[in-house]
Design a protein around this motif. Structure first.
Motif, PDB file in Angstrom:
ATOM      1  N   UNK A 159       2.153  68.219  95.810  1.00 44.47           N
ATOM      2  CA  UNK A 159       2.629  69.361  95.617  1.00 44.47           C
ATOM      3  C   UNK A 159       1.682  70.139  94.705  1.00 44.47           C
ATOM      4  N   UNK A 160       0.698  69.585  93.729  1.00 48.68           N
ATOM      5  CA  UNK A 160      -0.204  69.891  92.956  1.00 48.68           C
ATOM      6  C   UNK A 160      -1.586  69.420  93.108  1.00 48.68           C
ATOM      7  N   UNK A 161      -2.473  70.018  92.408  1.00 46.24           N
ATOM      8  CA  UNK A 161      -3.926  69.877  92.710  1.00 46.24           C
ATOM      9  C   UNK A 161      -4.219  68.208  92.365  1.00 46.24           C
ATOM     10  N   UNK A 180       0.402  66.999  88.537  1.00 41.39           N
ATOM     11  CA  UNK A 180       2.075  66.696  88.402  1.00 41.39           C
ATOM     12  C   UNK A 180       2.273  65.409  87.682  1.00 41.39           C
ATOM     13  N   UNK A 181       1.448  64.350  87.951  1.00 41.33           N
ATOM     14  CA  UNK A 181       1.775  63.050  87.596  1.00 41.33           C
ATOM     15  C   UNK A 181       1.930  62.081  88.718  1.00 41.33           C
ATOM     16  N   UNK A 182       1.834  62.599  89.829  1.00 43.80           N
ATOM     17  CA  UNK A 182       2.065  61.977  91.119  1.00 43.80           C
ATOM     18  C   UNK A 182       0.805  60.837  91.463  1.00 43.80           C
ATOM     19  N   UNK A 183       1.176  59.782  91.774  1.00 41.03           N
ATOM     20  CA  UNK A 183       0.125  58.706  92.306  1.00 41.03           C
ATOM     21  C   UNK A 183       0.791  58.261  93.769  1.00 41.03           C
ATOM     22  N   UNK A 202       5.734  58.432  90.362  1.00 42.86           N
ATOM     23  CA  UNK A 202       5.740  59.822  89.790  1.00 42.86           C
ATOM     24  C   UNK A 202       5.576  59.262  88.247  1.00 42.86           C
ATOM     25  N   UNK A 203       4.531  59.869  87.506  1.00 42.23           N
ATOM     26  CA  UNK A 203       4.673  59.584  85.996  1.00 42.23           C
ATOM     27  C   UNK A 203       4.971  60.891  85.215  1.00 42.23           C
ATOM     28  N   UNK A 204       5.114  60.803  84.008  1.00 37.12           N
ATOM     29  CA  UNK A 204       5.475  62.194  83.238  1.00 37.12           C
ATOM     30  C   UNK A 204       4.378  63.003  82.916  1.00 37.12           C
ATOM     31  N   UNK A 205       3.018  62.621  83.033  1.00 42.28           N
ATOM     32  CA  UNK A 205       1.894  63.276  82.729  1.00 42.28           C
ATOM     33  C   UNK A 205       0.988  63.336  83.629  1.00 42.28           C
ATOM     34  N   UNK A 206      -0.123  64.502  83.634  1.00 44.45           N
ATOM     35  CA  UNK A 206      -1.158  64.526  84.779  1.00 44.45           C
ATOM     36  C   UNK A 206      -1.846  63.128  84.651  1.00 44.45           C
ATOM     37  N   UNK A 207      -2.243  62.931  86.067  1.00 38.96           N
ATOM     38  CA  UNK A 207      -3.157  61.812  86.212  1.00 38.96           C
ATOM     39  C   UNK A 207      -4.606  62.189  85.795  1.00 38.96           C
ATOM     40  N   UNK A 208      -5.144  61.534  84.967  1.00 37.82           N
ATOM     41  CA  UNK A 208      -6.423  61.825  84.571  1.00 37.82           C
ATOM     42  C   UNK A 208      -7.537  61.103  85.324  1.00 37.82           C
ATOM     43  N   UNK A 245       8.352  56.403  88.310  1.00 35.09           N
ATOM     44  CA  UNK A 245       9.761  56.482  88.832  1.00 35.09           C
ATOM     45  C   UNK A 245       9.411  56.488  90.503  1.00 35.09           C
ATOM     46  N   UNK A 246      10.502  56.093  91.149  1.00 33.97           N
ATOM     47  CA  UNK A 246      10.256  56.090  92.777  1.00 33.97           C
ATOM     48  C   UNK A 246      10.390  57.615  93.271  1.00 33.97           C
ATOM     49  N   UNK A 247      11.057  58.579  92.544  1.00 35.14           N
ATOM     50  CA  UNK A 247      11.360  59.693  92.848  1.00 35.14           C
ATOM     51  C   UNK A 247      10.565  60.795  92.087  1.00 35.14           C
ATOM     52  N   UNK A 248      10.504  61.948  92.458  1.00 37.84           N
ATOM     53  CA  UNK A 248      10.051  62.951  91.889  1.00 37.84           C
ATOM     54  C   UNK A 248      10.945  63.511  90.654  1.00 37.84           C
ATOM     55  N   UNK A 249      12.184  63.440  90.834  1.00 35.85           N
ATOM     56  CA  UNK A 249      13.064  63.783  89.727  1.00 35.85           C
ATOM     57  C   UNK A 249      13.526  62.333  88.943  1.00 35.85           C
ATOM     58  N   UNK A 250      12.614  61.225  88.942  1.00 34.70           N
ATOM     59  CA  UNK A 250      13.074  60.445  88.172  1.00 34.70           C
ATOM     60  C   UNK A 250      14.012  59.172  88.807  1.00 34.70           C
ATOM     61  N   UNK A 251      14.044  58.012  88.073  1.00 35.66           N
ATOM     62  CA  UNK A 251      14.816  56.874  88.672  1.00 35.66           C
ATOM     63  C   UNK A 251      14.017  55.867  89.281  1.00 35.66           C
ATOM     64  N   UNK A 252      14.271  54.791  89.360  1.00 35.17           N
ATOM     65  CA  UNK A 252      13.666  53.831  90.100  1.00 35.17           C
ATOM     66  C   UNK A 252      13.041  52.604  89.324  1.00 35.17           C
ATOM     67  N   UNK A 253      12.012  52.150  89.529  1.00 35.20           N
ATOM     68  CA  UNK A 253      11.173  50.885  89.178  1.00 35.20           C
ATOM     69  C   UNK A 253      10.659  51.120  87.817  1.00 35.20           C
ATOM     70  N   UNK A 254      10.958  51.831  86.722  1.00 34.41           N
ATOM     71  CA  UNK A 254      10.232  52.396  85.534  1.00 34.41           C
ATOM     72  C   UNK A 254      10.255  50.923  84.519  1.00 34.41           C
TER      73      UNK A 254
END
Length: 473
Positions: A159-161, A180-183, A202-208, A245-254
């Motif tokens: 959903x993001x660059x 957006x922090x998605x891997x 998903x993480x909370x910060x952009x992936x560098x 997290x396993x979902x974009x909105x949080x939750x899962x195997x953090x």
């Protein structure tokens, strides 16, 4: 001491690639691609391009061939043995495009290209029909042998660059990270995007940066501050450490990670570690400082309190890094490439001859307990970072080093001493070039121990052999 190759006095080094002959190429922000030798530490030739390059890669089988993709879907193919170069138009049907990042498979078959905008030329599942649609954040796959048309396109998952991508060692799987922090990971043998998507987190910060350590271990860096490491087998994915997290909105195997880099620290990536107990090493530094540090990370994600090595780096910000089995290369805004030995079993590892071998000392307990990922206060920064001018005396430093080593030993089995510490030969300043250091091979076999009489007899024979020459003179 690390080798330094000056590529430009006024242009930033944006990306680097190395072939098996230790010849490297880089892309400079002034639209030049220099080819340089790590052994000779000099530029062999330069190519000029007319568009910004978004990805540059040496072919694996054809080690003299370079593939470079510019931001307008142009594919440049160079043969470094000559001035010859070719240019192709990737997917001539596409319009309004902007290539952001690229990846090249280890089997030399597939080029992956991510673009922030993509209009027209979208391949459907069957591959024989095309839909003229406008999409954002598209990943398109091309056959390196026939690059004018895409094999397929993935345009629904991100959903993001897409800021970074890398192929696994098998040449089929791709790992990507976005702003957006998605891997995410894709099986590029499959055309249908829903089936091709192997997993996503998903993480909370952009992936560098995303990277590949070996066949199973991959990682993502969140905003140069936290490393998230995955064990990726065919049947399952395990998060070794990292806040995901396993979902974009949080939750899962953090999971909680101690592989944190609190400002003014920054981390550009991870490389293969020392042994099974310490599988990863972080490549990082401190803002406004000129050194780069290599710090071991154990299986639980705990960083050593003292770096394995700190060495003179760049006078300005570090922009890129790449690693081979022997060497670590970093490129910076200062127009230089710094080459350091990355093989920790090499006897020359660590021969940097710096007066303060470990200028970075951090309070790891404090880092492990923080809840806020924001900027620290100035007082916190001053507590965590010990500047060179405030470096402890040698006796105090040795005490801290020994106490930190015992702490690490309680967390994981202690590695063999010889893999970390420098040999007496490694402190020699015979050569500042890491490649020349490495070319000397493994540790030289020590001479067989001989008895005192044998040594004396050998010395006497040597003296006798010289006597006639002295008499003749």
């Amino acid at each position: 001491m690390p080798g330094k190759i000056d590529l430009s006095p006024n242009a930033s080094v944006r990306m680097i690639s190395v072939n098996t002959d230790n010849v490297a190429c880089a892309y400079l922000a002034n639209l030049y691609i220099p080819i340089f030798s790590l052994e000779k530490e000099k530029v062999l030739r330069r190519y000029e391009v007319h568009n910004q390059i978004s990805g540059i890669h040496f072919a694996h089988a054809k080690k003299n061939v370079i593939y470079a993709v510019d931001d307008s879907f142009g594919l440049h193919v160079f043969d470094i043995r000559s001035e010859s170069k070719k240019k192709f138009r990737l997917n001539p049907e596409c319009e309004n495009h902007n290539v952001v990042s690229t990846a090249f498979s280890s089997n030399d078959q597939t080029i992956a290209v991510s673009s922030s905008t993509f209009a027209g030329g979208i391949s459907d599942v069957r591959g024989s029909r095309r839909r003229q649609e406008n999409h954002e954040n598209v990943i398109s796959l091309y056959d390196a042998r026939y690059p004018t048309n895409p094999i397929t396109t993935y345009y629904k998952r991100h959903k993001s660059s897409v800021t970074t991508m890398e192929f696994y060692q098998n040449g089929d799987f791709l790992i990507t990270g976005d702003s957006s922090g998605a891997i995410k990971s894709f099986d590029c043998q499959l055309r249908d995007e829903d089936n091709a998507c192997r997993w996503e987190r998903w993480t909370t910060k952009p992936i560098s940066k995303v990277g590949i350590i070996n066949k199973r271990i991959v990682y993502g860096m969140s905003g140069r501050e936290e490393a998230t490491v995955f064990y990726d087998s065919k049947g399952s994915l395990e998060v070794l450490y990292g806040s995901v997290s396993k979902t974009e909105n949080g939750g899962g195997d953090s999971k909680r990670s101690n592989a944190l880099f609190k400002k003014p620290e920054w981390c550009i990536g991870l490389i293969k570690g020392v042994n099974d107990d310490i599988p990863l090493v972080a490549v990082h530094g401190v803002a406004k400082e000129t050194f780069i540090s290599l710090t071991a990370i154990n299986q639980e994600g705990h960083r050593q309190s003292t770096p394995l090595l700190s060495y003179e780096g760049h006078s300005r910000d570090v922009k890129c890094m790449t690693a081979t089995s022997e060497f670590l290369l970093t490129g910076g805004d200062d127009g230089k490439v710094v080459v350091q030995i990355a093989n920790f079993k090499n006897p020359k590892f660590g021969s940097d001859a710096l007066p303060n071998h470990h200028p970075l000392i951090l309070n790891r307990a404090k880092l492990a307990g923080i809840e806020d990922y924001g900027n620290p206060t100035s007082s916190e920064a001053s507590e965590d970072v010990v500047r060179d001018s405030e470096a402890p005396s040698s006796s105090e430093s040795s005490k801290k080093t020994s106490s930190s080593s015992s702490l690490l030993a309680s967390e994981s089995p202690k590695p063999e001493k010889s893999k970390f510490e420098n040999s007496e030969d490694s402190t020699s300043s015979e050569s500042a070039n890491p490649l020349k250091m490495c070319s000397e091979g493994k540790i030289k076999k020590r001479k067989d121990e001989r008895g005192g009489d044998a040594e004396k007899k050998e010395d006497e024979e040597a003296v006798e052999s010289k006597k006639p020459k002295i008499e003749e003179n």
